[in-house]
Design a protein around this motif. Sequence first.
Motif, mmCIF file in Angstrom:
data_model
loop_
_atom_site.group_PDB
_atom_site.id
_atom_site.type_symbol
_atom_site.label_atom_id
_atom_site.label_comp_id
_atom_site.label_asym_id
_atom_site.label_seq_id
_atom_site.Cartn_x
_atom_site.Cartn_y
_atom_site.Cartn_z
ATOM 1 N N ALA A 175 -1.986 3.010 3.597
ATOM 2 C CA ALA A 175 -2.029 3.156 2.140
ATOM 3 C C ALA A 175 -0.618 3.127 1.551
ATOM 4 N N LEU A 176 0.378 3.477 2.360
ATOM 5 C CA LEU A 176 1.768 3.393 1.898
ATOM 6 C C LEU A 176 2.131 1.968 1.491
ATOM 7 N N ASP A 177 1.514 1.009 2.142
ATOM 8 C CA ASP A 177 1.885 -0.391 1.929
ATOM 9 C C ASP A 177 0.933 -1.134 0.999
ATOM 10 N N GLN A 178 -0.277 -0.651 0.885
ATOM 11 C CA GLN A 178 -1.245 -1.296 -0.019
ATOM 12 C C GLN A 178 -2.013 -0.199 -0.746
ATOM 13 N N TRP A 179 -1.630 0.072 -1.959
ATOM 14 C CA TRP A 179 -2.137 1.192 -2.721
ATOM 15 C C TRP A 179 -2.179 0.811 -4.185
ATOM 16 N N PRO A 180 -3.165 1.171 -4.958
ATOM 17 C CA PRO A 180 -4.347 1.970 -4.609
ATOM 18 C C PRO A 180 -5.476 1.102 -4.042
#
Lengths: 382, 50
Positions: free
Chosen positions: A147-152
Amino acid sequence: MMRKLLILVVLALIVLAGGIPLYIQRSYKEEVVAGPSVTDVFKLSKYFDGIKGTIADTDVFELKGAEEGGKTLIIAGTHANEPSAALLAYFFIENLEVEKGTVYIIPHFNLSGSLGPQPGGGFPLYYFVDTPWGEKKFRMGDRGFQALDQWPDPDVYVHYPDGQLLSYIDARNTNRSWPGRPDGYLAEKVSFAAMEMIRNEGIDVVIDLHEAEAMYPVTNCIVAPEKSMPYAIGAAFYVKGREKFENHVESSPAGYRGLSHREIGDWSDAYPFLLESPGVHLDQITAAKTPELIIDGIDPFVLKAGEKGLLFVPYDENGFSMDRRVGQHSSVIQEILSQWTKKNPDRGFKVSAPKHADIVENGLGFYFKDPSEADEDKVFLQ
Amino acid sequence: MTLIMFLYYVMTAYVVGMLIWNFIKTKDINSEILYALALLPLILRLLRMR
């Protein structure tokens, strides 16, 4: 005031105690020593610069034989919590001999996912393989992009281009993102880059490596769409006859979109296969998720489930070790390529690496090279 | 980092600021602990640890 300060100190300690190991793991690099057949190492962004400089970009190892032949792409690390895939990739990079054809290997297709374990999953940060020169350490990853790299995450993931509605979590799943798109989520972009590679290089065979729970029916198998089915059946038949292990065939469902074994075949001329080996650490019912469980595959609760007939794989007190899982992947891949070569001699392969019986007898670690003893230019950090 | 992801970080920072403000203002120990617990995952995200 003193009380507030005390609470803040406790909070800071919890953040540091929990966060620093995760931060260190995210920057930990695995080492692989390029074997004699490795002819080139390049980035996947070569085929789609939309991922260049992002966490979605990843290394591709090329193993080109002296004789022209077919081309195959082996994708590992689609789900980075299924470690026999990445270990097979490293094992092949170090040991596969290619005389005819070209083999491309991606050890961490979902590189972001390999940089941290599943939140709340209770998995260790690392697992270890014993080798003759010491312990080799690997990162335990997660199923999807971090999730750090693809959020939200979206409320619902709408698959492109079919528009099928999938779980929100699958927006980060690189096995629901095929065939991808250039302007989508990062997970879709990395799949699009791989599709561009498959189309531009004229890849004949694509093999996507996975592990699945022993309590899940699609495990210990080859998943294949209609056009790949004859090769998959041949491979399953031959490994059972020659190497005495079960690896059944599952049909790729046409109505379930986004999966490599469906979309790659539909959107290119390549023949896709997805291999599942049984990773019991993925089963919900296990005891503590330890590094030993990941490697040995021995769990008393899974064994009990087996006694009650709840498993889809043969399972006893010896478990389902990493040696067996990587060994199965090695044998099945070589058999698929052998079956392919029989029917497509002009686009065939001549490759060899230790198979299931050798790996089970000697242990996987036996085949890993010591990076400290290797030439510096042969050691790649992943 | 996409624009929407950047905006989520901005929103997280705003919520962290509000939680810290409330933590300072409250005199109830239960609320203090509650605010501290709520801060935990948000700080981990802001520091890009989790």
